[in-house]
Design a protein around this motif. Structure first.
Motif, PDB file in Angstrom:
ATOM      1  N   PRO A 127     -26.397  31.793 -14.169  1.00  0.00           N
ATOM      2  CA  PRO A 127     -26.048  30.960 -13.017  1.00  0.00           C
ATOM      3  C   PRO A 127     -24.581  31.116 -12.636  1.00  0.00           C
ATOM      4  N   ASP A 128     -24.271  30.765 -11.420  1.00  0.00           N
ATOM      5  CA  ASP A 128     -22.900  30.804 -10.940  1.00  0.00           C
ATOM      6  C   ASP A 128     -22.003  30.024 -11.901  1.00  0.00           C
ATOM      7  N   THR A 129     -20.896  30.635 -12.322  1.00  0.00           N
ATOM      8  CA  THR A 129     -20.022  29.989 -13.305  1.00  0.00           C
ATOM      9  C   THR A 129     -19.501  28.641 -12.812  1.00  0.00           C
ATOM     10  N   ALA A 130     -19.417  28.452 -11.504  1.00  0.00           N
ATOM     11  CA  ALA A 130     -18.938  27.168 -10.975  1.00  0.00           C
ATOM     12  C   ALA A 130     -19.865  26.021 -11.358  1.00  0.00           C
ATOM     13  N   PRO A 189     -20.037  20.191 -19.227  1.00  0.00           N
ATOM     14  CA  PRO A 189     -20.223  19.055 -18.326  1.00  0.00           C
ATOM     15  C   PRO A 189     -18.983  18.171 -18.252  1.00  0.00           C
ATOM     16  N   PRO A 190     -18.924  17.269 -17.278  1.00  0.00           N
ATOM     17  CA  PRO A 190     -17.744  16.423 -17.125  1.00  0.00           C
ATOM     18  C   PRO A 190     -17.625  15.429 -18.269  1.00  0.00           C
ATOM     19  N   LEU A 191     -16.418  15.179 -18.702  1.00  0.00           N
ATOM     20  CA  LEU A 191     -16.173  14.185 -19.739  1.00  0.00           C
ATOM     21  C   LEU A 191     -16.089  12.818 -19.081  1.00  0.00           C
ATOM     22  N   LEU A 192     -17.060  11.981 -19.362  1.00  0.00           N
ATOM     23  CA  LEU A 192     -17.122  10.652 -18.768  1.00  0.00           C
ATOM     24  C   LEU A 192     -16.621   9.649 -19.803  1.00  0.00           C
ATOM     25  N   ALA A 193     -15.294   9.517 -19.866  1.00  0.00           N
ATOM     26  CA  ALA A 193     -14.659   8.769 -20.943  1.00  0.00           C
ATOM     27  C   ALA A 193     -15.034   7.289 -20.949  1.00  0.00           C
ATOM     28  N   SER A 194     -15.440   6.755 -19.814  1.00  0.00           N
ATOM     29  CA  SER A 194     -15.764   5.331 -19.741  1.00  0.00           C
ATOM     30  C   SER A 194     -17.176   5.033 -20.228  1.00  0.00           C
ATOM     31  N   ILE A 224     -44.245  11.674 -24.320  1.00  0.00           N
ATOM     32  CA  ILE A 224     -43.180  12.647 -24.065  1.00  0.00           C
ATOM     33  C   ILE A 224     -43.100  12.971 -22.583  1.00  0.00           C
ATOM     34  N   ASP A 225     -41.884  13.006 -22.079  1.00  0.00           N
ATOM     35  CA  ASP A 225     -41.638  13.500 -20.731  1.00  0.00           C
ATOM     36  C   ASP A 225     -41.594  15.025 -20.838  1.00  0.00           C
ATOM     37  N   TRP A 226     -42.625  15.696 -20.355  1.00  0.00           N
ATOM     38  CA  TRP A 226     -42.765  17.139 -20.545  1.00  0.00           C
ATOM     39  C   TRP A 226     -41.966  17.957 -19.537  1.00  0.00           C
ATOM     40  N   SER A 227     -41.247  17.320 -18.637  1.00  0.00           N
ATOM     41  CA  SER A 227     -40.466  18.058 -17.652  1.00  0.00           C
ATOM     42  C   SER A 227     -39.350  18.850 -18.343  1.00  0.00           C
ATOM     43  N   SER A 228     -39.256  20.138 -18.016  1.00  0.00           N
ATOM     44  CA  SER A 228     -38.212  20.976 -18.609  1.00  0.00           C
ATOM     45  C   SER A 228     -37.020  21.144 -17.682  1.00  0.00           C
ATOM     46  N   GLY A 229     -36.992  20.370 -16.582  1.00  0.00           N
ATOM     47  CA  GLY A 229     -35.835  20.362 -15.698  1.00  0.00           C
ATOM     48  C   GLY A 229     -35.924  21.360 -14.563  1.00  0.00           C
ATOM     49  N   ASP A 230     -35.206  21.042 -13.469  1.00  0.00           N
ATOM     50  CA  ASP A 230     -35.230  21.926 -12.305  1.00  0.00           C
ATOM     51  C   ASP A 230     -33.831  22.228 -11.786  1.00  0.00           C
ATOM     52  N   GLN A 231     -32.809  21.933 -12.577  1.00  0.00           N
ATOM     53  CA  GLN A 231     -31.449  22.236 -12.177  1.00  0.00           C
ATOM     54  C   GLN A 231     -31.089  23.676 -12.568  1.00  0.00           C
ATOM     55  N   PRO A 232     -29.983  24.198 -12.057  1.00  0.00           N
ATOM     56  CA  PRO A 232     -29.658  25.625 -12.265  1.00  0.00           C
ATOM     57  C   PRO A 232     -29.657  26.072 -13.724  1.00  0.00           C
ATOM     58  N   LEU A 233     -29.075  25.272 -14.620  1.00  0.00           N
ATOM     59  CA  LEU A 233     -29.012  25.701 -16.019  1.00  0.00           C
ATOM     60  C   LEU A 233     -30.356  25.581 -16.720  1.00  0.00           C
ATOM     61  N   ASP A 234     -31.256  24.784 -16.137  1.00  0.00           N
ATOM     62  CA  ASP A 234     -32.614  24.710 -16.676  1.00  0.00           C
ATOM     63  C   ASP A 234     -33.387  25.987 -16.394  1.00  0.00           C
ATOM     64  N   ARG A 238     -25.412  33.080 -26.224  1.00  0.00           N
ATOM     65  CA  ARG A 238     -24.115  32.565 -25.818  1.00  0.00           C
ATOM     66  C   ARG A 238     -23.870  31.186 -26.436  1.00  0.00           C
ATOM     67  N   ASP A 239     -22.596  30.802 -26.468  1.00  0.00           N
ATOM     68  CA  ASP A 239     -22.260  29.441 -26.873  1.00  0.00           C
ATOM     69  C   ASP A 239     -22.468  28.465 -25.725  1.00  0.00           C
ATOM     70  N   ASP A 240     -22.464  28.987 -24.480  1.00  0.00           N
ATOM     71  CA  ASP A 240     -22.525  28.116 -23.316  1.00  0.00           C
ATOM     72  C   ASP A 240     -22.709  29.004 -22.075  1.00  0.00           C
ATOM     73  N   PRO A 241     -23.705  28.748 -21.224  1.00  0.00           N
ATOM     74  CA  PRO A 241     -24.765  27.740 -21.318  1.00  0.00           C
ATOM     75  C   PRO A 241     -25.906  28.236 -22.215  1.00  0.00           C
ATOM     76  N   HIS A 242     -26.566  27.291 -22.875  1.00  0.00           N
ATOM     77  CA  HIS A 242     -27.581  27.653 -23.860  1.00  0.00           C
ATOM     78  C   HIS A 242     -28.588  26.499 -23.959  1.00  0.00           C
ATOM     79  N   LEU A 243     -29.359  26.305 -22.890  1.00  0.00           N
ATOM     80  CA  LEU A 243     -30.369  25.250 -22.884  1.00  0.00           C
ATOM     81  C   LEU A 243     -31.760  25.811 -23.135  1.00  0.00           C
ATOM     82  N   LYS A 244     -32.067  26.929 -22.506  1.00  0.00           N
ATOM     83  CA  LYS A 244     -33.319  27.630 -22.747  1.00  0.00           C
ATOM     84  C   LYS A 244     -33.001  29.033 -23.254  1.00  0.00           C
ATOM     85  N   VAL A 245     -33.779  29.482 -24.240  1.00  0.00           N
ATOM     86  CA  VAL A 245     -33.503  30.773 -24.859  1.00  0.00           C
ATOM     87  C   VAL A 245     -34.788  31.574 -24.973  1.00  0.00           C
TER      88      VAL A 245
END
Length: 325
Positions: A32-35, A41-46, A270-280, A289-296
């Protein structure tokens, strides 16, 4: 004979080089596009622990990484935020147990195949009395964990002062060797147990399922088991079995669910959805790779991590008193 051997060696080398080149081409075509993922992911400190996040089992998906609870647990584990399914497994286990009120003083937790993961230190830091287990020395060499430094080798291998102060760790953690195919009979009375991507290495699909069933014997009535493992996204039929790493199918999990429910246990749906976003949609190819590595890709199958949540059946009350009318 030397000429034949040399020719064979050259042919094997050429095939290997072609395979590597093919993997590189596929990787570049599918990456996927590196952007979309670099420095994410964003660090959501709150953020804090979520509420009702894992009311059911789930597959690893990009969406999880971009939620406040995910940042919270990554920071508690002192793990760098990255799109990696192993981190998702740790967060899934911690969040699922926290939601059920199990990460508190006075609770007892049992970890299987803990390797060098930080969950033991995390739970100990919350006041949980933890028994951490892994293969004995002879087993770890056979499985190759020692060479890859994925085996704790004892209590000190699980010590992370940045997660849990040493005095708290020493007070709350004990370590025992354990073969997950032959769990000791005296490992009982725990409020919860967990394993993170360990049960797929037990030799077969059936052995992995039998371990989940056996793990419930270690719990008090109403106790919780949370396990993550490899899930075959590609097929509900063909898969990998009787190998060093096996791939569970939906039908295997559904068969286990029926088996456990007949025994009076509760397996959360179980929610069997495997996602529909770019990294999915991105499939990481060996060498991973160390990142991204969600599906292999494992043995030609698209694979991701699945999280299972099981509650042990409550012991029925005996000789309940009669209430006078």
């Amino acid at each position: 004979m030397p000429d034949r051997v040399s020719a064979l060696e050259r042919a094997v080398r050429e095939i290997t080089e072609i395979q590597k080149a093919h993997r590189l081409v596929l990787d570049q075509a599918n990456r996927p596009d590196t952007a979309l993922w670099l420095a994410q992911p964003p660090l959501l400190a709150s953020g804090g622990p979520g509420v009702g996040v894992f009311a059911e089992g789930a597959l690893c998906r990009q969406q999880s990484f971009e939620q406040p609870y995910f940042s919270y647990w990554a920071m508690r584990l002192n793990e760098g935020l990255r799109y990696h399914r192993k981190l998702w497994e740790f967060v899934f286990i911690a969040q699922a147990l926290w939601e059920r009120g199990l990460c508190s003083p006075g609770r007892r937790g049992l970890g299987f195949g803990v390797g060098r993961e930080r969950l033991t230190a995390l739970f100990a830091s919350m006041g949980v009395a933890v028994t951490a287990t892994d293969l004995a020395s002879d087993g770890r060499v056979e499985a190759g964990w020692e060479a890859t430094r994925q085996h704790a080798g004892g209590k000190d291998g699980l010590r992370y002062p940045d997660v849990c102060p040493d005095d708290v760790f020493d007070r709350n953690v004990e370590y025992r060797p354990c073969d997950m195919n032959a769990v000791a009979a005296d490992l009982v009375g725990y409020d919860f147990c967990w394993s993170a991507c360990a049960l797929e290495h037990l030799g077969s699909i059936e052995k992995g399922l039998a371990f989940i069933e056996r793990s419930l014997d270690c719990l008090v009535p109403g106790g919780w088991a949370v396990h993550t493992t490899e899930f075959n996204v590609s097929s509900n039929d063909a898969t990998v079995d009787h190998e060093g790493t096996v791939l569970f199918r939906r039908r295997d999990i559904e068969a286990l669910t029926e088996r456990l429910q007949r025994q009076g246990h509760t397996v959360l749906k179980i929610d069997w959805s495997s996602g529909d976003q770019p990294l999915d949609q991105y499939l990481d190819l060996p060498p991973y790779r160390d990142d991204p590595h969600l599906k292999v890709s494992i043995a030609g199958y698209a694979t991701t991590s699945i999280g299972l949540i099981v509650r042990k059946g409550m012991r029925p009350a005996l000789d309940a008193p009669t209430v006078a009318s």
